[in-house]
Write an enzyme that holds these catalytic residues in place. Structure first.
Site, PDB file in Angstrom:
ATOM      1  N   ARG A  37      29.952  46.346  48.188  1.00 66.09           N
ATOM      2  CA  ARG A  37      29.984  46.326  49.534  1.00 66.09           C
ATOM      3  C   ARG A  37      28.943  45.528  50.452  1.00 66.09           C
ATOM      4  O   ARG A  37      27.929  45.398  50.178  1.00 66.09           O
ATOM      5  CB  ARG A  37      29.433  47.996  49.922  1.00 66.09           C
ATOM      6  CG  ARG A  37      30.438  48.964  49.482  1.00 66.09           C
ATOM      7  CD  ARG A  37      31.589  48.985  50.926  1.00 66.09           C
ATOM      8  NE  ARG A  37      30.907  49.513  51.917  1.00 66.09           N
ATOM      9  CZ  ARG A  37      31.082  50.746  52.259  1.00 66.09           C
ATOM     10  NH1 ARG A  37      31.653  51.671  51.235  1.00 66.09           N
ATOM     11  NH2 ARG A  37      30.763  51.472  53.508  1.00 66.09           N
TER      12      ARG A  37
ATOM     13  N   SER B 271      32.910  60.506  62.791  1.00 65.89           N
ATOM     14  CA  SER B 271      34.052  59.461  62.181  1.00 65.89           C
ATOM     15  C   SER B 271      34.951  60.349  61.494  1.00 65.89           C
ATOM     16  O   SER B 271      34.805  61.396  60.766  1.00 65.89           O
ATOM     17  CB  SER B 271      33.826  58.105  61.485  1.00 65.89           C
ATOM     18  OG  SER B 271      32.937  58.681  60.299  1.00 65.89           O
TER      19      SER B 271
ATOM     20  N   GLU C 283      33.699  35.848  47.856  1.00 67.18           N
ATOM     21  CA  GLU C 283      34.522  35.620  46.760  1.00 67.18           C
ATOM     22  C   GLU C 283      34.431  36.381  45.375  1.00 67.18           C
ATOM     23  O   GLU C 283      35.236  37.114  44.888  1.00 67.18           O
ATOM     24  CB  GLU C 283      34.353  34.375  46.268  1.00 67.18           C
ATOM     25  CG  GLU C 283      34.825  33.052  47.070  1.00 67.18           C
ATOM     26  CD  GLU C 283      33.615  32.511  47.897  1.00 67.18           C
ATOM     27  OE1 GLU C 283      32.812  33.298  47.931  1.00 67.18           O
ATOM     28  OE2 GLU C 283      34.025  31.704  48.561  1.00 67.18           O
TER      29      GLU C 283
ATOM     30  N   ILE D 273      30.743  65.168  61.627  1.00 65.51           N
ATOM     31  CA  ILE D 273      29.493  64.147  61.917  1.00 65.51           C
ATOM     32  C   ILE D 273      29.974  63.219  62.822  1.00 65.51           C
ATOM     33  O   ILE D 273      29.133  62.383  63.398  1.00 65.51           O
ATOM     34  CB  ILE D 273      28.999  63.586  60.573  1.00 65.51           C
ATOM     35  CG1 ILE D 273      28.569  64.685  59.700  1.00 65.51           C
ATOM     36  CG2 ILE D 273      27.747  62.601  60.870  1.00 65.51           C
ATOM     37  CD1 ILE D 273      27.540  65.660  60.310  1.00 65.51           C
TER      38      ILE D 273
ATOM     39  N   HIS E 203      30.801  61.564  49.976  1.00 64.54           N
ATOM     40  CA  HIS E 203      30.993  60.063  49.330  1.00 64.54           C
ATOM     41  C   HIS E 203      32.091  60.199  47.999  1.00 64.54           C
ATOM     42  O   HIS E 203      32.167  59.275  47.463  1.00 64.54           O
ATOM     43  CB  HIS E 203      29.561  59.855  48.729  1.00 64.54           C
ATOM     44  CG  HIS E 203      28.416  59.539  49.807  1.00 64.54           C
ATOM     45  ND1 HIS E 203      27.848  60.425  50.352  1.00 64.54           N
ATOM     46  CD2 HIS E 203      28.422  58.416  50.514  1.00 64.54           C
ATOM     47  CE1 HIS E 203      27.040  60.000  51.188  1.00 64.54           C
ATOM     48  NE2 HIS E 203      27.529  58.809  51.304  1.00 64.54           N
TER      49      HIS E 203
END
Ligand code: GLN
Ligand code: ZN
Length: 772
Positions: free
Chosen positions: A529, A447, A21, A445, A708
């Site tokens: 995360r 993905s 939540e 790399i 990033h």
């Protein structure tokens, strides 16, 4: 009201909410879809629900046994903000001396003008904290009242909680010098300026009615940049001074993640009121050291807060008896905060029922702590529970799949040759001929961006809403377009893009025997995360090939080499909950053998290059120097066992994340991979010089841009990084790639960035061609 320490407590509880939540509320606030009062409402409800829940399980509402470990983002940031300890570039965030919620999130996430605080790994967990930046002149002042407000909020609802702060020694040891600090400055130099603020905070909490405060000092269980003797002196001085504060609640100092070693007498000798020790991981201290405690309460961290297995109550009871014999005041707790484990096993109706009986998540660990605490002063109080625990452990050790004779026979038969490939120069010759790559080969790399369509297809096949054939068609279409994109961009070595993988570890866990996957087993990784680690419970075995079909299909679409993509054994262990009934070394070998079989199958269909990612290699490095050689030895061996079956012609790549490699450069070399890609853009290629100094002679792909952030690097910028690399290492060794996988990025910036990468390489190739 009693101020005695409760006989049972926990160090901390998961704070993201049973159904994440808090994550949802925080992200909605960031997106602007909700406002601050709504976020505040969700957070308050979550805190109060947690207290109610813990009381229902048996913790006392009024005895300070419930730690107030809620955080909107990170506990280190909470303490930094409470102390106003923020670097100069954020000084405009103070509003009338106060740091509010928006300031807090700006420190955590940065904004268009400035970079956020750096994030790094929290001890030996998969949690990441924000690194405070402190200089000689960083002003400290109490900058908000969240800690006491949270305490009062609980009190008004009928709970006397225990406020929690990062202790001053750990806070400064985890901090780094801010960029404007002079060479050699250590944040520890600011201790004298910081302590009065801790004193003031303690006074405020006392006034608010707090009976106990928890100061967390996990840094005392790890090797630090100062010597153990210096650390002991600092620790004694800090806690002598804090204990001397007139107006304060009682002080509990917690020391999770290992043993205190020589620091135990240093802390026990001060006038703190309670000391928590991580007995689960750190073991039982000596009787002499414990005797130093005198009247100080020993809070024994007997229940593992870090892994998901049901406690061995016999062992806990034996340890408790030993402690009881030599201490006057004893209490039971978890070894660490329970923030590292999911909420409740009862939520996992999808797990095999037998496995469920072996597991304990946060709620079950609360129960175990309460059970063990009943033993204090009452040696037979839990005989029945101990019998039950013995029975379950016995069942687990002999259950089907926990020990497989086929897997064990293979491990027993391993010989040194299984860990060795032929000499690199030989392999290199064969590979150069077979691959015919240009100088400075370009690649990625693994993905590619995971689009909503891809995610939704994965979710739908899982729920049975689309057929496997429909799912396969969607994935193949994705692979086709990713290959086409890379061909058009002019990359030299292609990848299939990993659209079929939700997560690089879970994907393999789902396809290997010996693993289970949970439904709600989320744990916080950083900020909002969360990850859902798989549970490795039995001997590992690969029933059928995993990646071969996708890789083969991708290769059929291009004449350029396509890399096969696997996750390495160390990373699979690091990002799962691992069985506790055998050494990591042994478990890693089993995983390695499964990967070895996968590599053999990939070779059989003609895969020219196979990448075995080990982004977590650096991450598992033990906290104490003395333990590191052994770790590096088994982890390197596991990688070599996985990869050494490959023929000379097969080029083995690996990928490592995080830029601090100084301590493990020898191990990276020992992996004996033909090519290693490494994060390097943010540290401006530092790692290349380190590798050169080490005499590293194989291929290396230092990342040329940071994935990033959505920022698109200019070709000139990439070219200049490449120039730096070329100055340090012979160009024949160099590969060109981004820092890490592109999964979290969008297609627009990925395409533009990779186009610039290819452009930069062609500029450099031209220049080099001109200079020959
Ligand atoms: N092959 C993985 C990917 O590209 C590697 C990710 C990682 O290093 N964390 O996503
Ligand atoms: Zn990476």
């Amino acid at each position: 009201m009693s101020h005695e320490f409760p006989t049972a407590t926990i160090n901390g509880y998961p704070r993201i909410g049973r159904r994440r939540e808090l994550k949802r509320a925080v992200e909605a606030y960031w997106d602007g879809t909700t406002d601050a009062p709504e976020l505040h409402r969700v957070a308050t409800q979550l805190r109060l629900d947690t207290y109610r829940h813990l009381v229902r399980r048996g913790l006392g509402p009024h005895d300070s046994s419930i730690p107030a470990t809620f955080s909107y983002y990170d506990q280190v940031l909470d303490t930094a903000v409470a102390l106003g300890a923020v670097p100069e570039r954020f000084s405009d965030l103070f509003d009338d001396g106060t740091l509010g919620l928006d300031a807090y999130f700006t420190l955590a996430r940065g904004d268009s003008k400035r970079a956020p605080l750096e994030m790094t790994k929290w001890f030996d967990s998969n949690y990441h904290y924000l690194v405070p930046e402190i200089g000689p002149a960083t002003p400290f002042r109490l900058a908000n009242r969240w800690i006491e407000d949270t305490f009062v909020e609980a009190l008004e609802s009928g709970f006397t909680t225990r406020p929690v702060l990062i202790g001053p020694v750990t806070f400064l040891l985890l901090s780094k010098a801010c960029s404007s600090a002079p060479e050699g400055f250590d944040p520890l130099e600011r201790l004298d300026d910081l302590l009065p603020l801790y004193g003031e905070l303690l006074e405020r909490l006392k006034t608010a009615g707090a009976q106990w405060v928890q100061l967390e000092e996990p840094a005392l269980t790890a090797d630090q940049r100062i010597s153990p003797e210096e650390l002991a002196t600092v620790t004694t001085s800090v806690y002598t001074r804090l204990a001397a504060c007139q107006q304060r609640p009682k002080l509990l100092v917690t020391t999770s993640y290992g043993s205190l070693g020589p620091l135990l007498p240093a802390l026990a000798g001060t006038a703190i009121d309670a000391l928590h020790l991580d007995i689960f991981k750190g073991g039982l201290p000596s009787t002499d050291d414990l005797a130093e405690l005198g009247e100080t309460v020993l809070v024994a961290g007997l229940v593992d807060g870090h892994n998901v297995w049901k406690a061995d109550l016999s062992l806990g009871a034996r340890r408790l008896a030993r402690l009881e014999a030599v201490t006057r005041n004893l209490s039971v707790s978890t070894s660490t905060s329970l923030q590292h484990v999911p909420h409740d096993v009862e939520d996992e109706s999808g797990l095999p029922p037998r496995l469920r009986t072996w597991l304990a998540f946060a709620d079950q660990k609360v129960d175990e702590t309460l059970t063990l605490a009943r033993l204090v002063g009452n040696p037979h109080a839990i005989d029945q529970e101990i019998n039950e625990s013995d029975r379950i452990l016995g069942e687990r050790s002999t259950a089907d799949g926990v020990r497989r004779t086929d897997v064990r026979a293979r491990i027993a038969a391993l010989a040194p040759a299984d860990f060795t490939r032929s000499p690199y120069p030989l392999r290199q010759l064969v590979q150069t001929k077979a691959l015919r790559l240009p100088l400075l080969p370009t690649t990625t790399i693994g993905s590619f961006p995971q689009t909503p369509a891809v995610r939704s297809a994965r979710a739908r096949v899982k729920n049975g809403r689309i057929a496997l054939s429909a799912y396969t068609a969607i994935m193949k279409e994705e692979i086709r377009s990713v290959i086409e994109l890379q061909d058009n961009l002019g990359l030299d070595v292609l990848v299939h893009g990993e659209p079929e993988r939700n997560d690089m570890v879970q994907y393999f866990a789902e396809n290997l025997d010996g693993f289970a996957v949970t439904e709600y087993g989320w744990v916080q990784s950083y900020g909002s995360r969360c990850t859902r680690p798989s549970i490795l419970w039995g001997d590992v075995h690969r029933p059928t090939p995993i990646t071969v079909e996708w890789t083969q299909y991708a290769q059929s679409l291009s004449t350029k080499p396509v890399k096969g993509m696997l996750t390495g054994p160390v990373t699979i262990l690091a990002w799962s909950f691992v069985r506790d009934d055998q050494s990591l070394d042994e478990t890693a070998r089993q995983v390695a053998l499964a990967l070895r079989d996968e590599i053999a199958d990939l070779e059989d269909v003609g895969t020219p290059i196979i990448q075995v990612d080990e982004p977590a290699l650096r991450e598992l490095l033990p906290l104490r120097e003395v333990d590191r050689a052994e770790y590096l030895d088994w982890s390197v061996k596991a990688f070599r066992l996985a990869t050494s079956g490959a023929g000379d012609r097969t080029q083995i790549h690996t990928h490592l994340c995080y830029s601090e490699f100084g301590q493990i450069i020898g191990a990276i070399d020992a992996l004996d991979a033909d090519v290693t890609s490494i994060e390097a853009a943010r540290s401006r290629m530092e790692v290349v010089a380190d590798l050169a100094a080490h005499g590293y002679g194989r291929g290396v792909g230092p990342g040329v841009y940071d994935i990033h952030s959505p920022r698109i690097p200019e070709a000139e910028e990439i070219a200049s990084l490449l120039e730096t690399a070329v100055q340090n290492l012979p160009e024949r060794q160099l590969w060109v790639n981004p820092d890490c996988g592109l999964k979290t990025r969008g297609y627009a910036e990925t395409t533009a960035s990779l186009a610039n990468l290819v452009e930069a390489v062609s500029q450099i190739r031209e220049r080099m061609g001109a200079s020959v």
